[in-house]
Write an enzyme that holds these catalytic residues in place. Structure first.
Site, mmCIF file in Angstrom:
data_model
loop_
_atom_site.group_PDB
_atom_site.id
_atom_site.type_symbol
_atom_site.label_atom_id
_atom_site.label_comp_id
_atom_site.label_asym_id
_atom_site.label_seq_id
_atom_site.Cartn_x
_atom_site.Cartn_y
_atom_site.Cartn_z
ATOM 1 N N GLU A 152 0.672 -1.361 0.101
ATOM 2 C CA GLU A 152 -0.002 -0.113 0.174
ATOM 3 C C GLU A 152 0.888 1.210 -0.023
ATOM 4 O OE1 GLU A 152 -2.954 -0.264 -0.682
ATOM 5 O OE2 GLU A 152 -3.014 -2.628 -0.439
ATOM 6 N N HIS A 163 1.763 2.130 -3.520
ATOM 7 C CA HIS A 163 0.658 3.002 -4.056
ATOM 8 C C HIS A 163 0.784 4.542 -3.734
ATOM 9 C CE1 HIS A 163 -1.356 -0.059 -6.202
ATOM 10 N NE2 HIS A 163 -1.892 -0.842 -5.159
#
Length: 801
Positions: free
Chosen positions: A587, A590
């Site tokens: 994550e 991202h």
């Protein structure tokens, strides 16, 4: 023009990220491009708005002063936000937006041939910003702080948001103006530098394509346009209902275990988690405050129980991997695989206080069937043969056959490995599992057996238990190590900034990112790390809180990073599984693409404008560093003693990197190709059912693990029915080819070559993380790697070469 550039399913559904199964965790990130970035500039007033009465203006000023959803010039004021504020905020925003947009359309219609880029996309970005800000907050809170009140307000306002989005998407004056801008560039020399011009061209091309896919070509007022818009409204409603049903069904399940023999050998961390869950359930069910207080003060003994197993990620995975009792594993497995299906619908419906006429029910099977019919119909209205063709029109993959070719190439290597892995786990079960696993009593391992015995096989092969690693993976230390990595390879510093921004839950942390060379504050992010089954959706995702934009005057992008990791238990901090460590790195990858962007045109800054089958490149790339020794040395410290992870344990961790890679690859291929099959060759009006398709595709991609009769996995497949991955789940493998090859550049210079790693890291930052959607993903990759991507590194990393 972000509202125009987002598929409505993504725009209007809460992020729903990761699917869990008995075999493995399927990682997925919902890159919620719907969370439009807030502006530090006010929307320009139209002539209509200027003629409004002073009384009305004063009323709106008062609303803005008291309603935090209308205060869009800074970070959200979470402590002041209430569900009751959503409807008045939407009414105020939409009223002004409609007036301003009507004036803009009139202006563009009069001067469409002479419109400039700034007259269109930046103007729209400013105009749409208040809506994106307020609705983005509502969408975010709907995923991390769900409540009946917020859910009701969200569903009440959603149709109006859809209608507004369609007005923008189907605006002929805007479309014609964009065409004129694009044509004008062909005959004039730009004064902008190459990258700025590239961003503008990509933003215009993306918007034109998106508007085409959203029906701008349908004749105004025609039966086709009316039907198209009806489908979009209904699809948004179905998507939200699907997601809500999964959350409600997940919360509904709870299995209380009282016999210590049933949990013999289960790791202490799981026992503590389940014992705490049981205590919390008892407190919830207590009839009066005195009893609640007494239960809350009682000391919980994780060794003695009772224990409550739930379906939220950490609890479910621990049960499937470690509970020795087959009956309990079966109950938990079937409970998970039947969520939001006919098996749970009756219980969920009995809890409803009221049901609206025509509203979707609590069984996701009819919802899926209707969604597939509507998607097929809408693709036909746009001139496509099927929805998969429509989806791929905005992605890197040229067609379904290209995806199938890549999938089959990987399958050729992965399937024999997967069958060998399962055979080894089965042999171990026969050898040490007792009579219940003998060939006479059990023909083959059942799905609720696989994870348990695969985990035992891994422990036997590598002499390393997951529980032995967890004390070295305390969340705060892992964060320190992850931040140390990006300092080392990307030359950025992450600083804790708790207290500088309001948060929606005490567990949430806030950080700032600085460029080390210039000292510039580049970005910030929120991190919501732990599972909260009562009000937080499962999975892990990154979403846009504020996006970089020259039009909006935003230089410091802000991200939401959401995980569902193991929470602290008692006096112990959050001790993560290695999978949870990988997820956090994923994550953050991202987030880095969103936060480190150099693109300043909002529609292509960060993750915006990046083809969906390329967005997983930086996230999957970051996972590779979890096996890099300097990186692991930076965070793997025992939470009590501070001792580093022993060298022998790190070697075992690396040795098991490719363990189970065959089954994991086959499972991902199944999901991707099943998704495409449902959206291409499957006829939702025919006799074949969605579960027939699941079995048919499983026979190709996971023939060693066919679905059991009760399997309703599709009822919880939120990626494709309540997120942005419809006819796009294959993106994980497509992007993994690029992410593995990108990490290969670091391997080429030698991971122990610190200067070489730093040099390649800067190049990765300057290309993959900086260019955003301003340059096509294939060109970005070639700028970084010097050539196109090759699947060789992926097969090698997975031990399948």
């Amino acid at each position: 023009m972000k509202i125009l550039s987002i598929a409505l399913a993504t725009l209007l559904s809460a992020p729903q990220i990761r699917a869990f199964s008995s075999a493995a965790i399927v990682r997925s990130s919902s890159i919620s491009k719907s969370y439009l970035s807030p502006s530090v500039q006010s929307c320009s007033s139209s002539s209509t708005a200027r003629k409004m009465s002073s009384v009305a203006e004063e009323s709106k000023v008062a609303d803005a002063a008291t309603n935090p959803l209308l205060q869009s010039d800074d970070l959200p004021k979470f402590s002041a936000i209430e569900p009751s504020q959503l409807t008045p905020a939407m009414q105020s925003i939409l009223e002004k937006l409609e007036s301003d947009f009507a004036a803009m359309e009139s202006k563009l219609a009069e001067s469409k041939d002479s419109a400039s880029f700034d007259d269109v996309l930046p103007a729209l970005e400013k105009m749409q910003h208040p809506l994106g800000y307020a609705w983005g907050i509502a969408s975010h809170l709907n995923g991390v702080k769900n409540s009946d009140e917020l859910r009701s307000a969200y569903e009440q306002n959603q149709p109006n948001i859809v209608k507004t989005s369609m007005k923008f998407s189907q605006s002929k004056p805007v479309y014609d103006a964009l065409l004129a801008v694009q044509k004008g560039w062909e005959s004039e020399e730009s004064k902008d530098d190459d990258f700025v011009m590239a961003q503008k061209k990509r933003a215009v091309a993306n918007s034109l394509r998106s508007m085409t896919l959203q029906g701008v070509g349908l004749e105004e007022g025609s039966p086709e346009q009316i039907r198209f818009n009806e489908i979009k409204l209904r699809s948004a409603e179905l998507s939200t209902a699907f997601s809500n049903n999964v959350l409600d069904a997940t919360k509904l399940f709870g299995l209380t275990v009282t016999d210590p023999k049933s949990v013999e050998g289960v790791p202490d961390s799981a026992l503590a988690m389940w014992a705490q869950a049981h205590q919390q359930q008892m407190i919830k069910e207590a009839s009066d405050e005195e009893e609640k207080k007494k239960l809350g003060e009682a000391e919980v003994d994780p060794k003695a129980g009772p224990w409550r197993i739930t379906l939220d990620g950490p609890s479910y995975i621990a049960a499937m991997q470690h509970v020795p009792d087959r009956d309990i594993r079966k109950q938990v497995y079937i409970g998970y695989l039947t969520r939001a299906s006919e098996f749970t619908a009756e219980k969920l419906e009995s809890k409803e206080t009221e049901k609206k006429e025509g509203a979707p029910g609590k069984d996701n099977v009819p919802i899926i069937n209707e969604m597939l019919k509507l998607r097929k119909e809408v693709s036909g209205l746009l001139g496509f043969n099927n929805y998969a063709e429509q989806s791929l029109a905005s992605k890197m993959a040229p067609d379904v056959q290209s995806v199938a070719d890549l999938s089959n190439l990987i399958l050729e290597k992965a399937l024999p490995a997967a069958e060998k892995e399962l055979a080894a786990a089965t042999a171990l079960a026969r050898e040490v599992g007792g009579d219940e696993y003998s060939e006479a009593n059990l023909e083959k391992l059942m799905p609720w057996d696989s994870s348990f015995w695969v985990e035992r096989l891994k422990e036997n092969m590598f002499d390393l238990k997951e529980e032995e690693l967890r004390p070295y993976f305390a969340l705060d230390k892992v964060l320190d190590g992850m931040f140390g990595l990006v300092d080392r390879i990307f030359d950025v510093e992450v600083r804790e900034a708790n207290g500088k921004a309001e948060v929606w839950h005490p567990d949430v942390k806030y950080f700032e990112i600085y460029d080390k060379e210039s000292g510039e504050h580049m970005a910030s992010f929120f991190l919501d790390p732990y599972s909260r089954p009562a009000d937080k959706r499962g999975g892990a995702w990154m979403a846009d809180c504020r996006g970089k934009s020259s039009a909006l005057g935003i230089d410091v992008p802000v991200a939401y990073l959401t995980c569902n990791g193991s929470p602290p238990v008692g006096e112990k901090p959050s001790l993560m599984t290695f999978r949870e460590v990988e997820t956090l790195f994923h994550e953050f990858g991202h987030g880095l693409q969103h936060m480190l962007t150099r693109a300043t045109i909002g529609d292509v800054a960060g993750i915006n404008g990046v083809e969906w089958d390329a967005v997983e490149l930086p996230s999957q790339f970051m996972e590779n560093w979890c096996y890099d020794k300097p990186t692991v040395d930076g965070f793997a410290k025992h939470y009590e003693t501070g001792e580093p992870l022993p060298e022998e344990m790190f070697k075992k961790l690396n040795d098991q990197k490719t363990f189970g890679a065959g089954m994991m690859a086959c499972r991902q291929l199944l999901f991707g190709m099943m998704d495409l099959e449902l959206h291409s060759n499957y006829d939702p009006n025919g006799e074949e059912t969605i579960f027939d398709v699941q079995r048919r595709m499983a026979a190709i991609y996971t023939p060693y693990a066919m679905p059991v009769e009760e399997d309703r996995f599709l009822c919880g497949f939120s990626h494709i029915f309540a997120g942005g991955y419809s006819a796009g789940y294959y993106s994980y493998k497509w992007a993994e080819v690029m992410s593995a090859d990108a990490f290969g550049a670091f391997e080429d210079v030698g991971l122990d070559n610190e200067e070489g790693v730093r040099e390649v890291g800067r190049k990765f930052r300057e290309t993959v993380l900086s260019l955003g959607g301003g340059v096509s993903p294939s060109e970005v990759f070639e700028q970084f790697r010097g050539r196109g991507p090759s699947p060789e590194a992926l097969l090698r990393h997975n031990g399948l070469a």
